[in-house]
Design an enzyme around this catalytic site. Structure first.
Site, mmCIF file in Angstrom:
data_model
loop_
_atom_site.group_PDB
_atom_site.id
_atom_site.type_symbol
_atom_site.label_atom_id
_atom_site.label_comp_id
_atom_site.label_asym_id
_atom_site.label_seq_id
_atom_site.Cartn_x
_atom_site.Cartn_y
_atom_site.Cartn_z
ATOM 1 N N HIS A 90 -17.507 39.516 -22.761
ATOM 2 C CA HIS A 90 -18.729 38.603 -21.936
ATOM 3 C C HIS A 90 -18.554 38.219 -20.906
ATOM 4 C CE1 HIS A 90 -19.455 33.579 -22.641
ATOM 5 N NE2 HIS A 90 -19.860 34.191 -22.183
ATOM 6 N N GLU B 110 -14.234 38.208 -21.152
ATOM 7 C CA GLU B 110 -13.440 37.435 -22.192
ATOM 8 C C GLU B 110 -13.836 38.442 -24.189
ATOM 9 O OE1 GLU B 110 -15.831 33.751 -23.864
ATOM 10 O OE2 GLU B 110 -14.132 32.888 -24.689
ATOM 11 N N ASN C 22 -17.485 28.548 -24.023
ATOM 12 C CA ASN C 22 -18.689 28.443 -23.953
ATOM 13 C C ASN C 22 -18.494 26.984 -25.000
ATOM 14 O OD1 ASN C 22 -19.895 29.141 -22.399
ATOM 15 N ND2 ASN C 22 -20.612 30.620 -23.521
ATOM 16 N N SER D 208 -23.284 35.250 -25.988
ATOM 17 C CA SER D 208 -22.108 33.357 -25.103
ATOM 18 C C SER D 208 -21.884 32.495 -26.058
ATOM 19 C CB SER D 208 -23.133 32.744 -24.752
ATOM 20 O OG SER D 208 -24.310 33.030 -23.338
HETATM 21 N N1 LIG Z 1 -27.605 33.737 -18.002
HETATM 22 C C1 LIG Z 1 -25.932 33.282 -17.737
HETATM 23 O O1 LIG Z 1 -25.068 32.386 -17.326
HETATM 24 C C2 LIG Z 1 -25.169 34.041 -19.275
HETATM 25 C C3 LIG Z 1 -23.365 33.460 -18.692
HETATM 26 C C4 LIG Z 1 -23.134 34.908 -19.941
HETATM 27 C C5 LIG Z 1 -23.567 35.800 -20.962
HETATM 28 N N2 LIG Z 1 -24.759 35.254 -21.369
HETATM 29 C C6 LIG Z 1 -25.966 36.079 -21.919
HETATM 30 O O2 LIG Z 1 -26.326 37.242 -21.952
HETATM 31 C C7 LIG Z 1 -26.985 36.970 -22.283
HETATM 32 C C8 LIG Z 1 -28.451 38.112 -21.419
HETATM 33 O O3 LIG Z 1 -28.498 36.825 -20.571
HETATM 34 P P1 LIG Z 1 -29.241 36.597 -20.039
HETATM 35 O O4 LIG Z 1 -29.297 35.569 -18.569
HETATM 36 O O5 LIG Z 1 -28.743 37.588 -18.613
HETATM 37 O O6 LIG Z 1 -30.465 36.214 -19.682
HETATM 38 P P2 LIG Z 1 -31.890 36.523 -18.856
HETATM 39 O O7 LIG Z 1 -33.827 35.696 -19.931
HETATM 40 O O8 LIG Z 1 -31.812 35.924 -17.624
HETATM 41 O O9 LIG Z 1 -31.928 38.247 -19.777
HETATM 42 C C9 LIG Z 1 -32.359 38.568 -20.621
HETATM 43 C C10 LIG Z 1 -33.247 39.587 -20.444
HETATM 44 O O10 LIG Z 1 -33.208 41.283 -21.583
HETATM 45 C C11 LIG Z 1 -34.781 41.276 -21.508
HETATM 46 N N3 LIG Z 1 -34.772 41.566 -23.346
HETATM 47 C C12 LIG Z 1 -35.208 40.511 -24.180
HETATM 48 N N4 LIG Z 1 -35.233 41.395 -24.798
HETATM 49 C C13 LIG Z 1 -34.818 42.857 -24.968
HETATM 50 C C14 LIG Z 1 -35.659 44.341 -25.857
HETATM 51 N N5 LIG Z 1 -35.723 44.464 -27.293
HETATM 52 N N6 LIG Z 1 -34.922 44.725 -25.085
HETATM 53 C C15 LIG Z 1 -34.413 44.887 -24.025
HETATM 54 N N7 LIG Z 1 -34.646 44.344 -23.049
HETATM 55 C C16 LIG Z 1 -34.931 42.749 -23.980
HETATM 56 C C17 LIG Z 1 -35.468 40.516 -21.361
HETATM 57 O O11 LIG Z 1 -36.541 40.977 -21.134
HETATM 58 C C18 LIG Z 1 -34.562 39.769 -20.122
HETATM 59 O O12 LIG Z 1 -34.569 40.724 -18.782
HETATM 60 C C19 LIG Z 1 -27.170 36.743 -24.032
HETATM 61 O O13 LIG Z 1 -26.663 36.985 -24.715
HETATM 62 C C20 LIG Z 1 -26.450 34.709 -23.169
HETATM 63 O O14 LIG Z 1 -26.169 33.867 -24.269
HETATM 64 C C21 LIG Z 1 -25.522 35.347 -20.251
#
Ligand SMILES: NC(=O)c1ccc[n+]([C@@H]2O[C@H](COP(=O)([O-])OP(=O)(O)OC[C@H]3O[C@@H](n4cnc5c(N)ncnc54)[C@H](O)[C@@H]3O)[C@@H](O)[C@H]2O)c1
Length: 295
Positions: free
Chosen positions: A139, A151, A189, A118
């Site tokens: 993104h 994005e 963001n 993000s």
């Molecule tokens: N939540 C949102 O609305 C949103 C929107 C756009 C982008 N993002 C980005 O997407 C990414 C993920 O966010 P999210 O909300 O899905 O987080 P989340 O916490 O829901 O999921 C993250 C997952 O990654 C896994 N993980 C962590 N380390 C790992 C590794 N070494 N190998 C494999 N899996 C691993 C965790 O176990 C978890 O299941 C982040 O970079 C976040 O900034 C989030």
């Protein structure tokens, strides 16, 4: 492109896997534990069932989609022959750099490596690899199967070929890609998070309550969802990480995360994913109520 690996099966990773599998790509979805993968599978199935109910897809399409998603507990052989790997793990620079280092060693020379971060600098992520021309930001927005925007973030090193491939691929998914330059928080963001942070300041200063603040922004500004509920959907931990990147990147006090946000994250009140954030979702999404701490 035929084979896509997605690292991280959380909120974003399961949605990304869903979208690619629905468009007939073979998808390898990787997370740290079987339990996370089981949850991801259930979420994808639930979302596909919702699409069946709305007559968007058939039962057969659901089954075909699920059969194209393969679940793995480790980044290993499955990424080797991927045409594209999309990283969607926890918003931590250290974790992402470790993963990109590993991917660079494991994947074919031609594999494009994308991050769904993000806010973290794509150039910094690319510097962990020996293929900076093939590293790009992809993104997606939450919920991925519904939101149209991707994005696409390029660095000075990203090749035109990589950019074109990812822009075209986003269109194949039925999304609208928008190309932006690498900068803290990119476009989405950098604009959204200061608004969410300000809504949290407004709440902690007791200017108004949770649902009142959200209602002002929904009815007054025509936002489909208020900023506090949106924060719950994004995940308060993710919001905090993005604000920290913006604060560090621009050095401006206006990006400093609110104390209340930090306190809620420390307390494990992360929003929808833990069923408690600004709202309490323990009785389901439709029956949500305001978190008792704000009554
Ligand atoms: N939540 C949102 O609305 C949103 C929107 C756009 C982008 N993002 C980005 O997407 C990414 C993920 O966010 P999210 O909300 O899905 O987080 P989340 O916490 O829901 O999921 C993250 C997952 O990654 C896994 N993980 C962590 N380390 C790992 C590794 N070494 N190998 C494999 N899996 C691993 C965790 O176990 C978890 O299941 C982040 O970079 C976040 O900034 C989030």
């Amino acid at each position: 492109m035929k084979k896509i690996s997605v690292i991280g099966a959380g909120t974003m990773g399961n949605g990304i896997a869903h979208c690619f599998a629905q468009k007939e790509f073979e998808v390898y979805l990787i997370d740290l534990s079987n339990e996370n993968l089981k949850n991801a599978k259930e979420t994808i199935e639930k979302n596909l069932d919702r699409m069946i109910k709305k007559s968007i897809i058939t039962q057969k399409e659901k089954e075909d989609t699920m059969s194209r998603i393969h679940f793995y507990e480790q980044i290993g052989e499955c990424v080797e022959n991927s045409d594209l790997v999309i990283e969607a793990v926890t918003e931590s620079k250290k974790v992402k750099l470790d993963i990109f280092k590993k991917l660079d060693l494991l994947c074919n020379q031609d594999t494009i490596l994308a991050s769904n971060t993000s806010s973290i600098s794509i150039a910094d992520i690319a510097s962990a690899t020996t293929r900076q021309d093939k590293v790009i930001g992809m993104h997606f927005m939450n919920p991925v199967p519904i939101m149209k925007l991707v994005e696409v973030i390029k660095t000075k090193q990203t090749s035109q070929e990589t950019i074109k491939t990812i822009m075209d691929l986003s269109c194949v998914l039925g999304k609208k890609p928008v190309l932006v330059n690498d900068s803290p928080g990119f476009v989405a963001n950098r604009i959204l998070l200061p608004m969410i942070n300000e809504a949290i300041h407004t709440l902690s200063e007791k200017v108004s309550g949770v649902s009142e603040i959200d209602t002002v922004m929904m009815l007054g500004m025509s936002h489909p969802m208020g900023p506090l509920q949106l924060a719950d959907f994004i995940g308060l931990d993710v919001c905090l990480s993005i604000l920290e990147v913006l604060h560090e990147g621009f050095g401006d006090i206006k990006y400093q995360p609110s104390k209340l946000l930090k306190e809620m994250v420390e307390n494990g009140e992360l929003g929808v994913k833990t069923q408690l954030g600004f709202y309490d979702y323990s009785n389901g999404m439709k029956e949500k109520s305001v978190n008792k701490r704000f009554n």
